[in-house]
Design a protein around this motif. Sequence first.
Motif, PDB file in Angstrom:
ATOM      1  N   GLU A 550      -2.601   3.430  37.255  1.00 24.57           N
ATOM      2  CA  GLU A 550      -3.495   4.589  37.366  1.00 24.57           C
ATOM      3  C   GLU A 550      -2.874   5.812  36.690  1.00 24.57           C
ATOM      4  N   ILE A 551      -1.583   6.035  36.933  1.00 27.99           N
ATOM      5  CA  ILE A 551      -0.897   7.161  36.294  1.00 27.99           C
ATOM      6  C   ILE A 551      -0.918   6.991  34.775  1.00 27.99           C
ATOM      7  N   GLU A 552      -0.598   5.793  34.322  1.00 24.42           N
ATOM      8  CA  GLU A 552      -0.536   5.526  32.883  1.00 24.42           C
ATOM      9  C   GLU A 552      -1.883   5.799  32.218  1.00 24.42           C
ATOM     10  N   MET A 553      -2.963   5.339  32.843  1.00 19.43           N
ATOM     11  CA  MET A 553      -4.286   5.512  32.247  1.00 19.43           C
ATOM     12  C   MET A 553      -4.733   6.972  32.280  1.00 19.43           C
ATOM     13  N   LEU A 554      -4.522   7.622  33.430  1.00 20.95           N
ATOM     14  CA  LEU A 554      -4.967   9.009  33.532  1.00 20.95           C
ATOM     15  C   LEU A 554      -4.147   9.942  32.655  1.00 20.95           C
ATOM     16  N   SER A 555      -2.991   9.478  32.186  1.00 21.04           N
ATOM     17  CA  SER A 555      -2.221  10.265  31.230  1.00 21.04           C
ATOM     18  C   SER A 555      -2.918  10.335  29.889  1.00 21.04           C
ATOM     19  N   LYS A 556      -3.830   9.390  29.632  1.00 23.74           N
ATOM     20  CA  LYS A 556      -4.512   9.340  28.345  1.00 23.74           C
ATOM     21  C   LYS A 556      -5.944   9.883  28.416  1.00 23.74           C
ATOM     22  N   LEU A 557      -6.465  10.043  29.625  1.00 23.54           N
ATOM     23  CA  LEU A 557      -7.906  10.204  29.763  1.00 23.54           C
ATOM     24  C   LEU A 557      -8.292  11.546  30.355  1.00 23.54           C
ATOM     25  N   ARG A 558      -9.390  12.087  29.867  1.00 26.06           N
ATOM     26  CA  ARG A 558     -10.006  13.272  30.447  1.00 26.06           C
ATOM     27  C   ARG A 558     -11.455  13.263  29.996  1.00 26.06           C
ATOM     28  N   HIS A 559     -12.346  13.073  30.945  1.00 25.48           N
ATOM     29  CA  HIS A 559     -13.752  12.939  30.571  1.00 25.48           C
ATOM     30  C   HIS A 559     -14.623  13.309  31.748  1.00 25.48           C
ATOM     31  N   ARG A 560     -15.766  13.865  31.458  1.00 28.73           N
ATOM     32  CA  ARG A 560     -16.688  14.327  32.490  1.00 28.73           C
ATOM     33  C   ARG A 560     -17.141  13.207  33.405  1.00 28.73           C
ATOM     34  N   HIS A 561     -17.235  11.997  32.908  1.00 30.75           N
ATOM     35  CA  HIS A 561     -17.706  10.876  33.725  1.00 30.75           C
ATOM     36  C   HIS A 561     -16.576   9.949  34.158  1.00 30.75           C
ATOM     37  N   LEU A 562     -15.359  10.484  34.211  1.00 32.54           N
ATOM     38  CA  LEU A 562     -14.223   9.819  34.835  1.00 32.54           C
ATOM     39  C   LEU A 562     -13.681  10.755  35.910  1.00 32.54           C
ATOM     40  N   VAL A 563     -13.368  10.217  37.073  1.00 35.00           N
ATOM     41  CA  VAL A 563     -12.826  11.047  38.143  1.00 35.00           C
ATOM     42  C   VAL A 563     -11.500  11.654  37.679  1.00 35.00           C
ATOM     43  N   PHE A 649      -8.564   3.062  38.361  1.00 29.49           N
ATOM     44  CA  PHE A 649      -8.087   2.448  37.126  1.00 29.49           C
ATOM     45  C   PHE A 649      -6.841   1.594  37.344  1.00 29.49           C
ATOM     46  N   GLY A 650      -6.646   1.155  38.606  1.00 28.49           N
ATOM     47  CA  GLY A 650      -5.452   0.392  38.926  1.00 28.49           C
ATOM     48  C   GLY A 650      -5.361  -0.953  38.237  1.00 28.49           C
ATOM     49  N   LEU A 651      -6.500  -1.547  37.859  1.00 29.57           N
ATOM     50  CA  LEU A 651      -6.493  -2.840  37.169  1.00 29.57           C
ATOM     51  C   LEU A 651      -6.724  -2.707  35.674  1.00 29.57           C
ATOM     52  N   SER A 652      -6.841  -1.497  35.186  1.00 35.35           N
ATOM     53  CA  SER A 652      -7.224  -1.283  33.781  1.00 35.35           C
ATOM     54  C   SER A 652      -6.127  -1.763  32.841  1.00 35.35           C
ATOM     55  N   LYS A 653      -6.551  -2.171  31.651  1.00 37.97           N
ATOM     56  CA  LYS A 653      -5.635  -2.642  30.613  1.00 37.97           C
ATOM     57  C   LYS A 653      -5.967  -1.963  29.292  1.00 37.97           C
ATOM     58  N   THR A 654      -4.921  -1.657  28.521  1.00 40.79           N
ATOM     59  CA  THR A 654      -5.136  -1.183  27.165  1.00 40.79           C
ATOM     60  C   THR A 654      -5.747  -2.292  26.337  1.00 40.79           C
ATOM     61  N   GLY A 655      -6.703  -1.957  25.488  1.00 38.89           N
ATOM     62  CA  GLY A 655      -7.420  -2.952  24.711  1.00 38.89           C
ATOM     63  C   GLY A 655      -6.542  -3.653  23.692  1.00 38.89           C
ATOM     64  N   PRO A 656      -7.101  -4.664  23.025  1.00 39.99           N
ATOM     65  CA  PRO A 656      -6.317  -5.442  22.056  1.00 39.99           C
ATOM     66  C   PRO A 656      -5.885  -4.612  20.865  1.00 39.99           C
ATOM     67  N   ALA A 657      -4.774  -5.025  20.253  1.00 45.05           N
ATOM     68  CA  ALA A 657      -4.310  -4.386  19.031  1.00 45.05           C
ATOM     69  C   ALA A 657      -5.321  -4.603  17.922  1.00 45.05           C
ATOM     70  N   PHE A 658      -5.147  -3.857  16.841  1.00 44.99           N
ATOM     71  CA  PHE A 658      -6.125  -3.870  15.753  1.00 44.99           C
ATOM     72  C   PHE A 658      -6.387  -5.267  15.209  1.00 44.99           C
TER      73      PHE A 658
END
Length: 845
Positions: A550-563, A649-658
């Motif tokens: 959760e910390i890792e993901m929220l370090s990247k994210l800021r959006h009106r429709h994300l808590v 976002f505790g189960l979230s994963k970064t998407g696949p590489a290019f």
Amino acid sequence: MGKESIMKILGNFLVIICVVRRTEGDEAMSFLIICGRNSSAMVDGRWWNGDTAPGNNNFTLSSPGIAASTATFDGDSIYAPLYKTARIFAETSNYTLIGTQANGSYFLRLHFYPFFVGNYLVNESSFDVVADGHSLVSQFNPVIEISRRNSNSSMLVKEFFLTINSNVIVVEFSPSKDSFVFVNAIELVPVLHTLFVDSVTKVGGNAPITSLNKCGIETMYRLNVGGPVVKGGQDSGLWRSWEMDSKYMITANAGAAMQNRSAMDYSSANASLFAPLLVYETARSMSNAEVLDRRFNMSWKFEVDPGFNYLIRLHFCELEYEKPNQRVFNIYINNRTAADNFDIVARAGGKNKPHHQDFFDPVSARVNTLWIQLGPDTEAGAAITDALLNGLEIFKLSHNGNLASVSGKSSLNQKDSRSKSSIILMASMASVSILAVASVAFYCVFKLRERKRKDLKKSASVAILDVNANEKRSAGKNQIRKCSISASRHGKAFTLSEIRAATNDFDESLVIGVGGFGKVYKGEIEGGTLTAIKRANPQSEQGLREFETEIEMLSKLRHRHLVAMIGFCDEKNEMILVYEYMANGTLRSHLFGSTLPPLSWENRLEICIGAARGLHYLHTGTERGIIHRDVKSTNILLDENFVAKMSDFGLSKTGPAFDHTHVSTAVKGSFGYLDPEYFRRQQLTEKSDVYSFGVVLFEVVCARAVINPTLSKGQINLAEWALRWQSQRSLETIIDPHLKGKCCSDSLQMFGNIAEKCLADEGKTRPTMGEILWHLEYVQQLQEDWVRANEEFDRENLPSGRTSRSLGESGSREGKEPSSSDEESLCIDPEMKAVKETAVKVSEK
């Protein structure tokens, strides 16, 4: 010399004549002002005066404010003198321009290129602008507007058309409370011809708008359809800029770009200064097999300010056909017929002859989009069932001198599918040092897990870094939201005693959620601000891993429709995160299993759209994207205004590489929402979120649990059960009884189609979240049109106390497909029928 070369020379000659005319006397004077500069500069072929340069006799500045400058500029170098300086005002100030022509028409342009200046953070700038009795902007923030425009450019030009009442015009800037004004340049250019006629007929009606040339007008969009960007110096002496249209098209391949192959006839008085030759030389036409099979319209969608009237100007020039009735088409604006049997050759008088057509359309206070669609007229008997468009302009018209729309005033004015451009904008402003700090923090999270608590503090600090000023708006509030927790732009480091005080020493009566990580408490901090406080269970290894994620993901994210995360506590072996409080809880609690009142169909659509925006941002807002991996109705939270926000976002994963198509990982998620393809292959993709979202859509419309073992075998699994009904096109049989007779059959049908496609067996055949978002917004438009049509029908035809909704409800028949007469009662407006049928075909395709 060829004929085409001669015509281009003549076109350039027109520009020269126009420029010369503007220098003949005061009535043709232009005002070109660079703010924050004490010398003149040549920019794009014109001399601009610094606002404090010696010898300025044509304008005055009421107060000096603060002159600001930057050493960097990421735009075209020829514009650098305009945007590398700015003037900052902390109090109401004005520029007085002396020597304008009384009752003369002008383009007033305000230029903005936000950059950081000492203690002035431009993303917190908020101000009003008034000129010649017209309120132009209110609580305006240039950063938010740039983000909203979905532009890769960090520059912004606000353009207004005004008829000046005297020989002096005052442009007044007034900062909002505790804020300031930030402006880079001011431009006032005379318009020496009648650009707007006095009367334009309303779309769908006969009542014209009058005295248009006297209105205050704001340019919202100006597009060169099918062609490249046209810069100011290329446009007929009026210095208008024309952007490309491709990013506004709904289906990119519905219109192919084309260019003329012979000389243009630019002699028409109807076209000489309405658009430059470059606009009429290019176009889009419906020249592909799918279009000619009559499956598409060419469609453009624009975000506009609700509650204003709009003038839509379409520019045409037939580039292929020489005779009338060879290309005949219809024009639709906001799903209503604006013109049918439209024949460019007949109207313009031949091939290669420019022509423009104006349409007037009001946009209600409930709508923030404007649709323009061109499609073949299949009943006109034309040889080519096709359409063509060269250019497009959208103008907002003033209401009693008011053009202002507060930048952050409502969820209607937020298009979160555009947030990727916002990130690009803010990233270009961020300093190298901030990026270095972020890199170190991420490295610590990934590589030094044994130092969990110290890394938590660093990462949480990074998480609150404002990477997207556009998302600092609150729904339904007419002001820029500022962090009440701390004057710093970093997350608040709470002490454990503050957390205990906020939660009444972790009172169990304040628990609002429980998960593998631990418990979530409702708490009050600093002056009674409500928050959600997540406390990790130190005995739960799963909880700690999810906490780190959760910390890792929220370090990247800021959006009106994300808590959003507000702060953290890292003290005495406690790991605690503080989030914004979501007053209306989970989406699921409003669907079933509680005593809360049922949501209307309109509310449910808005919530689904908000969640889709949040997921679309996750998938596209970072370089590799983020897969949520636990999309479900309990992870869609609703704030006090029922704005939907994705959470957990505790189960979230970064998407696949290019160079990869998926992420190989152990299967995790929630039973009933889990993508079966992911379960079989253990290969995670963004389409796994799409499958889960499809289950949520059926959950929303049916209002029942996704797994209910008390039901018969065929009904236990919601996805399987709903799909069977949807495949028979009988979804209305199993919808929530509270929705019976209260939703348009067209909107329900398209909604079911979307959910069905989300649940396709193979991920590659499922739509993207961007495609889902577009179709959901169209479902919402269909519902709103149906509601308006029924309200008009009620007023005109039904006795007091009866409504078409009640008639529709009493006439519903469970287990049967609606008859044609039922459909007509549900969708009253016959003009929209063909457009809706086309939209349904697009969604089915």
